[in-house]
Scaffold this motif. Structure first.
Motif, mmCIF file in Angstrom:
data_model
loop_
_atom_site.group_PDB
_atom_site.id
_atom_site.type_symbol
_atom_site.label_atom_id
_atom_site.label_comp_id
_atom_site.label_asym_id
_atom_site.label_seq_id
_atom_site.Cartn_x
_atom_site.Cartn_y
_atom_site.Cartn_z
ATOM 1 N N UNK A 127 0.854 -1.201 0.000
ATOM 2 C CA UNK A 127 0.000 0.000 0.000
ATOM 3 C C UNK A 127 0.896 1.259 0.000
ATOM 4 N N UNK A 128 1.911 1.265 0.886
ATOM 5 C CA UNK A 128 2.860 2.385 0.939
ATOM 6 C C UNK A 128 3.584 2.529 -0.395
ATOM 7 N N UNK A 129 3.910 1.394 -1.023
ATOM 8 C CA UNK A 129 4.634 1.424 -2.291
ATOM 9 C C UNK A 129 3.795 2.131 -3.366
ATOM 10 N N UNK A 130 2.532 1.722 -3.463
ATOM 11 C CA UNK A 130 1.665 2.342 -4.473
ATOM 12 C C UNK A 130 1.513 3.837 -4.226
ATOM 13 N N UNK A 131 1.337 4.190 -2.939
ATOM 14 C CA UNK A 131 1.166 5.596 -2.581
ATOM 15 C C UNK A 131 2.418 6.407 -2.922
ATOM 16 N N UNK A 132 3.574 5.945 -2.446
ATOM 17 C CA UNK A 132 4.798 6.737 -2.579
ATOM 18 C C UNK A 132 5.331 6.757 -4.018
ATOM 19 N N UNK A 133 4.896 5.813 -4.853
ATOM 20 C CA UNK A 133 5.349 5.807 -6.255
ATOM 21 C C UNK A 133 4.367 6.524 -7.174
#
Ligand code: OKV
Ligand code: MN
Length: 242
Positions: A127-133
């Motif tokens: 979830x963090x990956x999708x958000x931060x990318x």
């Protein structure tokens, strides 16, 4: 000729023997290689090229000298240094390599990935990956003042460290189904990745073919490994021992 691959050095912005050893690697063994692939998390944190170039001047100069000596250098993003951008590439002479990428290494089609994309069981991280990318999120982050960026980054890193202590070891490893799907989708029989800090080699039979997944080691106290690939095979080399 040889191709060298390494990942997860987690070089801090402060003085460290890790940084000295990386410089020694770039000035020594890397010089004899055809190509060097940096498969992510070379840097412990990266909040933008301006800040990164200021902190990692020695490493960037050494990378530049290496590429000017004729060694091709490739840089793939890790989950920490995913904001490494075109200004880094310009300054270092390294080419940014998409994650995942299929490349021919010493005559063999090989899929290279940092490895976090394969860790599909870690829902919170993905979830963090999708958000931060996300492009809009990054555009906004790049436009806030440097001091605030650093404060946010420090807080996020502290939060992530404590979240990791609460996650099971299984969740933080690759998902076997994601690995099999990756071999199949890209039609390769070799994957090289880092990220999990579990150096090993795994074999599995897919469609009657033996597939090989090589997991790179992270650089930790008394262990600074790179993978050396030739047409004959591969081996791990520890420069801490030399
Ligand atoms: C890198 C990780 C910190 C994991 C922040 C948007 C947001 C980018 C960022 C800030 C943090 C990278 C760039 C760093 C990886 C962490 C903590 C967890 C699990 C935003 C875009 F949130 F503010 F909108 N960042 N830095 N983590 O310190 O290098 O990989 S970092
Ligand atoms: Mn990682």
């Amino acid at each position: 000729m040889t191709t060298l691959l390494l990942s997860d050095l987690h070089l801090p912005a402060s003085a460290s023997t890790l940084r000295q050893d990386f410089l020694r690697f770039l000035q020594g063994p890397a010089r004899k290689a055809r190509a060097v692939y940096l498969l992510g998390d070379v840097f412990e944190a990266w909040i933008g090229d301006e800040d990164g170039l200021a902190h990692y001047g020695d490493e960037i100069a050494a990378l530049r000298a290496l590429s000017e000596a004729g060694v091709r250098v490739f840089f793939q993003h890790g989950n920490r240094d995913f904001l490494v951008g075109e200004r880094f590439a310009q300054a270092s002479g390294a080419s940014l390599l998409a994650d995942p990428s299929v490349v021919e290494i010493e005559g063999r089609r090989t899929l290279l990935t940092h490895g976090d994309l394969l860790c599909t069981d870690d829902i919170g991280y993905q979830r963090w990956r999708r958000f931060s990318r996300n492009g809009v999120v990054q555009w906004l982050f790049m436009r806030i003042p440097g001091g605030l960026k650093r404060a946010i980054a420090d807080r996020l890193r502290r939060g992530s460290k404590s979240a990791k202590t609460r996650k099971s070891m299984a969740i933080m490893d690759v998902n076997d189904t994601a690995v099999s799907a990756c071999f199949l989708r890209h039609g390769v029989d070799r994957i090289i990745h880092g990220h999990t800090h579990r150096p090993d080699v795994h074999h599995e039979l897919i469609d009657g073919r033996t597939c090989e997944r090589i997991v790179l080691a992270d650089w930790r106290e008394h262990s600074r490994e790179y993978l050396e690939v030739t047409r004959e095979g591969w081996k791990r080399v520890d420069i801490a021992a030399s």
